[in-house]
Design an enzyme around this catalytic site. Structure first.
Site, PDB file in Angstrom:
ATOM      1  NE  ARG A 262      -4.154  -1.771   1.808  1.00 48.51           N
ATOM      2  CZ  ARG A 262      -5.262  -1.720   2.511  1.00 48.51           C
ATOM      3  NH1 ARG A 262      -5.430  -0.758   3.393  1.00 48.51           N
ATOM      4  NH2 ARG A 262      -6.198  -2.615   2.334  1.00 48.51           N
TER       5      ARG A 262
ATOM      6  CG  ASP B  72     -13.931   7.215   5.851  1.00 49.19           C
ATOM      7  OD1 ASP B  72     -14.668   6.214   5.828  1.00 49.19           O
ATOM      8  OD2 ASP B  72     -12.679   7.142   5.855  1.00 49.19           O
TER       9      ASP B  72
END
Ligand SMILES: C[S@@+](CC[C@H](N)C(=O)[O-])C[C@H]1O[C@@H](n2cnc3c(N)ncnc32)[C@H](O)[C@@H]1O
Length: 284
Positions: free
Chosen positions: A47, A155
């Protein structure tokens, strides 16, 4: 060898050292609550590779030196966190929650005389969850003459919030939207792309904010009638789950509903909640 080729070669063999993994895992946990056990090292490497390239670092060690020195974290934290969050979501995910909303929650609010439902999707990812809530609440309001509603989608990841704000999705992602809600899905403005957009009337019902559930207080305004906090607590350990759930309860009105993910649980945590259905709770 060109610099790009050198970087590519380095990134295919390079690994995060044990010390730097420890530093990254500690920072990610402290900041976001997301557990990063050593079994996730390869995942983290995968990632972060794009961040290495974007920031011009050939190795993880170089990237971590930059990150943990001076004001590196100040500049990079948002991108690091965007890279490590898992944002999988779907429209009408765990559909029994939305059935329960239509059969119990919305009629209950209507008969209690609630004029405008305040709802919060507390880890909303790219927006499928709050837009599903909007479809369900709008349909009920149209058929039953109210209540009206407003939704906050929040979020930690800024990437996902940008997608939620646009409200444009690949057509495959909208496949789970049932026929009775399809009129809220419109073809995208760019006809060359296989995309659809959410009707502006529903988009207008959704406001969006970056909010860290690990924060000391949730600056979300008035208490909510309904909170969905689904499939985020699975990334937290039990003490963090307890802390987050207590804060969510503080932001919930008495008689308000909390929905958590089907694989999540509140067992063993003392909360002012009663169970009303599987993974659905009501504040006492
Ligand atoms: C797997 S998605 C779940 C999305 C949606 N609730 C659902 O069930 O489909 C988890 C979301 O939680 C967000 N997240 C992770 N840690 C968070 C935190 N500390 N505060 C707020 N959001 C967080 C991630 O960015 C991600 O978008």
């Amino acid at each position: 060898m060109s610099q790009a080729a050198r970087q590519e070669t380095a990134s295919t063999v390079d690994q995060i050292s044990a010390r730097n993994f420890e530093r990254l895992a500690r920072y990610i946990y402290d900041y976001s609550g997301i557990k990063m056990p050593s079994s996730k090292r390869t995942m983290l490497e995968g990632r972060l590779r794009r961040r290495l390239r974007t920031t011009g670092h050939a190795t993880f060690d170089g990237y971590c030196d930059y990150l943990f020195k001076d004001d590196g974290l100040e500049a990079e934290s948002v991108f690091l966190i965007d890279a490590v969050t898992t944002n999988k979501t779907d429209f009408f995910r765990e559909p029994r929650h939305f059935d329960y909303m239509t059969s119990h929650v919305l009629p209950e609010f209507k008969s209690a005389g609630v004029r405008r439902i305040r709802a919060w999707s507390a880890a909303c990812s790219t927006g499928a969850e709050p837009y599903t809530m909007a479809m369900v609440m709008q349909r009920y309001a149209d058929e039953q003459g109210g209540p009206d509603y407003e939704i906050l989608g929040a979020d930690l990841s800024t990437d996902v919030l940008e997608t939620a704000l646009r409200g444009v999705y690949p057509n495959e992602m909208l496949t789970p939207v049932p026929a009775e809600y399809r009129h809220w899905v419109m073809s995208a403005k760019d006809k060359t792309r296989r995309e659809s957009r959410i009707h502006p009337a529903l988009r207008a019902k959704l406001s969006l904010a970056r909010l860290n559930l690990m924060g000391d207080s949730y600056a979300v305004g008035e208490p909510f009638d309904m909170i969905m906090c689904r499939n985020v607590m699975i990334y937290f350990d039990k003490p963090t789950q307890a802390k987050v759930l207590k804060r969510l309860c503080e932001r919930l009105k008495r008689g308000g509903y909390l929905f958590i993910g089907h694989s999540e649980s509140i067992t063993g945590i003392e909360l002012p909640l009663v169970t009303v259905a599987n993974t659905v709770f009501r504040k006492t």
